[in-house]
Write a protein that holds these residues in place. Structure first.
Motif, PDB file in Angstrom:
ATOM      1  N   PRO A  18      48.773  43.966  36.599  1.00 29.78           N
ATOM      2  CA  PRO A  18      48.296  42.965  35.943  1.00 29.78           C
ATOM      3  C   PRO A  18      47.674  42.077  36.478  1.00 29.78           C
ATOM      4  O   PRO A  18      46.943  41.137  36.054  1.00 29.78           O
ATOM      5  CB  PRO A  18      49.475  42.545  35.210  1.00 29.78           C
ATOM      6  CG  PRO A  18      50.812  42.953  36.300  1.00 29.78           C
ATOM      7  CD  PRO A  18      50.307  44.231  36.689  1.00 29.78           C
ATOM      8  N   ARG A  19      47.632  41.835  37.958  1.00 32.75           N
ATOM      9  CA  ARG A  19      46.964  40.713  38.509  1.00 32.75           C
ATOM     10  C   ARG A  19      45.598  41.335  38.914  1.00 32.75           C
ATOM     11  O   ARG A  19      44.799  40.584  39.498  1.00 32.75           O
ATOM     12  CB  ARG A  19      47.700  40.371  39.868  1.00 32.75           C
ATOM     13  CG  ARG A  19      49.117  39.785  39.740  1.00 32.75           C
ATOM     14  CD  ARG A  19      49.979  39.862  40.941  1.00 32.75           C
ATOM     15  NE  ARG A  19      50.064  41.108  41.688  1.00 32.75           N
ATOM     16  CZ  ARG A  19      50.773  41.583  42.617  1.00 32.75           C
ATOM     17  NH1 ARG A  19      51.369  40.611  43.231  1.00 32.75           N
ATOM     18  NH2 ARG A  19      51.038  42.678  42.897  1.00 32.75           N
ATOM     19  N   HIS A  20      45.383  42.519  38.648  1.00 38.46           N
ATOM     20  CA  HIS A  20      44.097  42.920  38.955  1.00 38.46           C
ATOM     21  C   HIS A  20      42.876  42.288  37.753  1.00 38.46           C
ATOM     22  O   HIS A  20      43.336  42.112  36.635  1.00 38.46           O
ATOM     23  CB  HIS A  20      43.992  44.508  38.810  1.00 38.46           C
ATOM     24  CG  HIS A  20      42.801  45.243  39.020  1.00 38.46           C
ATOM     25  ND1 HIS A  20      41.955  45.460  37.875  1.00 38.46           N
ATOM     26  CD2 HIS A  20      42.163  46.000  40.055  1.00 38.46           C
ATOM     27  CE1 HIS A  20      40.835  46.035  38.513  1.00 38.46           C
ATOM     28  NE2 HIS A  20      40.922  46.380  40.014  1.00 38.46           N
ATOM     29  N   ARG A  21      41.633  41.898  38.465  1.00 35.03           N
ATOM     30  CA  ARG A  21      40.845  41.356  37.732  1.00 35.03           C
ATOM     31  C   ARG A  21      39.511  42.348  37.152  1.00 35.03           C
ATOM     32  O   ARG A  21      39.230  43.419  38.045  1.00 35.03           O
ATOM     33  CB  ARG A  21      39.867  40.474  38.570  1.00 35.03           C
ATOM     34  CG  ARG A  21      38.980  39.360  37.648  1.00 35.03           C
ATOM     35  CD  ARG A  21      38.554  38.404  38.397  1.00 35.03           C
ATOM     36  NE  ARG A  21      37.437  37.833  37.418  1.00 35.03           N
ATOM     37  CZ  ARG A  21      36.379  36.947  37.755  1.00 35.03           C
ATOM     38  NH1 ARG A  21      36.215  36.490  39.363  1.00 35.03           N
ATOM     39  NH2 ARG A  21      35.532  36.454  37.017  1.00 35.03           N
ATOM     40  N   PRO A  22      39.421  42.518  35.820  1.00 34.88           N
ATOM     41  CA  PRO A  22      38.654  43.759  35.540  1.00 34.88           C
ATOM     42  C   PRO A  22      37.287  43.772  36.348  1.00 34.88           C
ATOM     43  O   PRO A  22      36.833  42.693  36.254  1.00 34.88           O
ATOM     44  CB  PRO A  22      38.358  43.480  34.198  1.00 34.88           C
ATOM     45  CG  PRO A  22      39.591  42.605  33.515  1.00 34.88           C
ATOM     46  CD  PRO A  22      40.151  41.923  34.755  1.00 34.88           C
ATOM     47  N   LEU A  23      36.898  44.835  36.533  1.00 34.45           N
ATOM     48  CA  LEU A  23      35.517  45.131  37.252  1.00 34.45           C
ATOM     49  C   LEU A  23      34.473  44.223  36.423  1.00 34.45           C
ATOM     50  O   LEU A  23      33.295  43.689  36.984  1.00 34.45           O
ATOM     51  CB  LEU A  23      35.169  46.558  37.539  1.00 34.45           C
ATOM     52  CG  LEU A  23      33.799  46.883  38.152  1.00 34.45           C
ATOM     53  CD1 LEU A  23      33.504  46.073  39.435  1.00 34.45           C
ATOM     54  CD2 LEU A  23      33.687  48.288  38.503  1.00 34.45           C
ATOM     55  N   ARG A  24      34.333  44.660  35.147  1.00 33.93           N
ATOM     56  CA  ARG A  24      33.440  44.200  34.322  1.00 33.93           C
ATOM     57  C   ARG A  24      33.217  42.669  34.482  1.00 33.93           C
ATOM     58  O   ARG A  24      32.237  42.213  34.339  1.00 33.93           O
ATOM     59  CB  ARG A  24      33.981  44.276  32.733  1.00 33.93           C
ATOM     60  CG  ARG A  24      35.068  43.829  32.413  1.00 33.93           C
ATOM     61  CD  ARG A  24      35.388  44.281  31.040  1.00 33.93           C
ATOM     62  NE  ARG A  24      36.023  45.582  31.097  1.00 33.93           N
ATOM     63  CZ  ARG A  24      36.604  46.459  30.123  1.00 33.93           C
ATOM     64  NH1 ARG A  24      36.491  45.914  28.725  1.00 33.93           N
ATOM     65  NH2 ARG A  24      36.912  47.481  30.099  1.00 33.93           N
ATOM     66  N   ASP A  25      34.347  42.000  34.700  1.00 39.37           N
ATOM     67  CA  ASP A  25      34.382  40.389  34.808  1.00 39.37           C
ATOM     68  C   ASP A  25      33.707  39.970  36.396  1.00 39.37           C
ATOM     69  O   ASP A  25      32.919  39.246  36.499  1.00 39.37           O
ATOM     70  CB  ASP A  25      35.654  40.133  34.836  1.00 39.37           C
ATOM     71  CG  ASP A  25      36.514  39.819  33.394  1.00 39.37           C
ATOM     72  OD1 ASP A  25      35.558  40.181  32.665  1.00 39.37           O
ATOM     73  OD2 ASP A  25      37.488  39.369  33.472  1.00 39.37           O
ATOM     74  N   LEU A  26      34.028  40.779  37.275  1.00 39.07           N
ATOM     75  CA  LEU A  26      33.379  40.567  38.681  1.00 39.07           C
ATOM     76  C   LEU A  26      31.938  40.773  38.372  1.00 39.07           C
ATOM     77  O   LEU A  26      30.903  39.923  39.133  1.00 39.07           O
ATOM     78  CB  LEU A  26      34.045  41.658  39.490  1.00 39.07           C
ATOM     79  CG  LEU A  26      35.439  41.381  40.019  1.00 39.07           C
ATOM     80  CD1 LEU A  26      35.884  42.502  41.083  1.00 39.07           C
ATOM     81  CD2 LEU A  26      35.881  40.046  40.322  1.00 39.07           C
ATOM     82  N   LEU A  27      31.391  41.838  37.776  1.00 40.50           N
ATOM     83  CA  LEU A  27      30.143  42.082  37.454  1.00 40.50           C
ATOM     84  C   LEU A  27      29.318  41.120  36.973  1.00 40.50           C
ATOM     85  O   LEU A  27      28.308  40.482  37.220  1.00 40.50           O
ATOM     86  CB  LEU A  27      29.957  43.496  36.799  1.00 40.50           C
ATOM     87  CG  LEU A  27      30.365  44.864  37.698  1.00 40.50           C
ATOM     88  CD1 LEU A  27      30.215  45.966  36.715  1.00 40.50           C
ATOM     89  CD2 LEU A  27      29.482  45.045  38.912  1.00 40.50           C
TER      90      LEU A  27
END
Length: 395
Positions: free
Chosen positions: A281-290
């Motif tokens: 759950p602490r993982h940030r979605p890759l789509r948000d990093l992009l």
């Protein structure tokens, strides 16, 4: 063929499959081309180690069999400039001609961690040597191919500075000099980009670095992890002139943002580096990093590297495809995904086999064995991205 200038972006050109404005195919095949000296002083040459240097035309043809018409490849500076100011292009011409003969669009790395031994990376001469070399390659490409090249002057400046200037994993084998090395690599990238543009107007310049997310542990001040996350943009900011403007950066230092993302690009801060996986759950979605990277620079963007080893290759590509399409639906104009490496190889430090490619490594023969599950997933992802492109065009 008379030389002509192609626009810096879009650069897909003839033969594009219509799924990318920048590349001839949305999926790109990247060949591992590292040339650094390891901690023990041994020079790596991954193009030779995978025999891509001698099988380049066949490798490009095999990419095309899987619908991949674009590639990332490398120029081995240490083999070209064997004496200061003298260039031996015998290791480069076969690849240029293979690209031309097979209709493969190639983006060329000019410094993928390695440089000639006679040059001190921390000296002003390094920047001057690199700029001359970059300009000379651009002229060669223009004359051989008839158009300006697409190049990444210095690959992964941030990782390079950390690995070579902070923890001595590779050349120049230093500690506590990461910032000094980063500044020098940025100087070289800026000078190299200008030399390429001067020699071949219309060249397309890529700036490639990882995108990451460092997660604070429960007992830590989150501001420290946040500062590290902000630092991932430092090299790109310097290239743009947003930081250290005395280096000469500006909007024209690069045209396209290349972001690298692997399974372990998110981790817990401090101590043993523990990956934070998508199931956490602490993982940030890759789509948000992009989305964050694109919002910061507002330049064309593509995923320049992604892979994982073993049987997870197909599921990983499925995850990457889902996240990239989600980013695109949210307004991020993603222009491609590079399978990097597309050809499995031996590890940098221990020569262990790294089964991370669409194609497997074998010591003999000119046909690469194919990892069938990844090939099948690639076909499905190509279908899904083509479908998304059609739906967006129709709306």
């Amino acid at each position: 063929m008379a030389p002509h200038a192609e626009p810096a972006s879009p650069a897909a050109g003839p033969g594009s499959d219509g799924t990318s404005d920048l590349f001839r195919s949305f999926f790109i095949g990247g060949f591992e081309c590292s040339t650094q000296r390891r901690r023990d002083g041994r020079r790596l040459d991954l193009l030779a180690g995978t025999r891509h240097d001698v099988l380049v035309a066949q490798d490009y043809r095999q990419l095309a069999e899987h619908g991949i018409r674009s590639a990332r490849d490398g120029i081995r500076w240490h083999l070209v400039e064997t004496r200061p100011g003298h260039y031996d292009w015998s290791s480069v011409l076969p690849a240029l001609r293979a690209a031309r003969d097979t209709g493969t669009q190639v983006a060329w790395d000019l410094c993928h961690y390695g440089w000639p031994d006679a040059v001190d990376v921390f000296s002003p001469a390094f920047v001057e040597h690199f700029a001359r070399f970059a300009g000379a390659f651009a002229r060669l490409h223009r004359d051989e191919m008839g158009f300006a090249p697409t190049v990444c002057p210095v690959n992964e400046i941030s990782f390079f500075a950390w690995a070579g200037g902070d923890v001595a994993l590779m050349n120049p084998g230093q500690t506590h000099r990461a910032n000094e090395l980063k500044l020098q690599l940025v100087r070289a990238a800026i000078a190299g980009a200008r030399a390429v543009r001067d020699a071949a107007p219309g060249a397309c310049i890529l700036a490639i670095d990882p995108i990451t997310n460092i997660v604070p542990r429960p007992d830590q001040d989150p501001a420290d992890a946040a500062a590290h996350n902000e630092n991932q943009f430092q090299a790109w900011d310097m290239l743009c002139g947003l930081q250290h403007p005395e280096l000469g950066g500006g909007a024209d230092s690069f045209d396209v943002l290349g972001v690298n993302y692997y399974w372990n690009n998110q981790w817990l801060h401090g101590g043993h580096r523990e990956a934070v996986l998508p199931s956490d759950p602490r993982h940030r979605p890759l789509r948000d990093l992009l989305a964050g990277a694109y919002a910061r620079y507002r330049k064309p963007i593509f995923m320049a590297e992604t892979s994982i080893e073993g049987d997870e290759r197909a599921p990983w590509l499925r995850y990457i495809g889902e996240e990239v399409r989600a980013a695109m639906r949210a307004g991020v104009p993603m222009d491609g995904i590079c399978l990097y490496p597309v050809l499995s190889h031996l590890g940098w430090d221990d020569d262990r086999y790294c089964p991370n490619g669409l194609f497997e490594l074998q010591p003999e023969g000119d046909r690469r064995p194919v990892h069938a599950p990844l090939a099948a997933e690639l076909r499905e992802q190509q279908r899904l991205f083509a479908e998304l492109r059609r739906s967006r065009a129709a709306s």
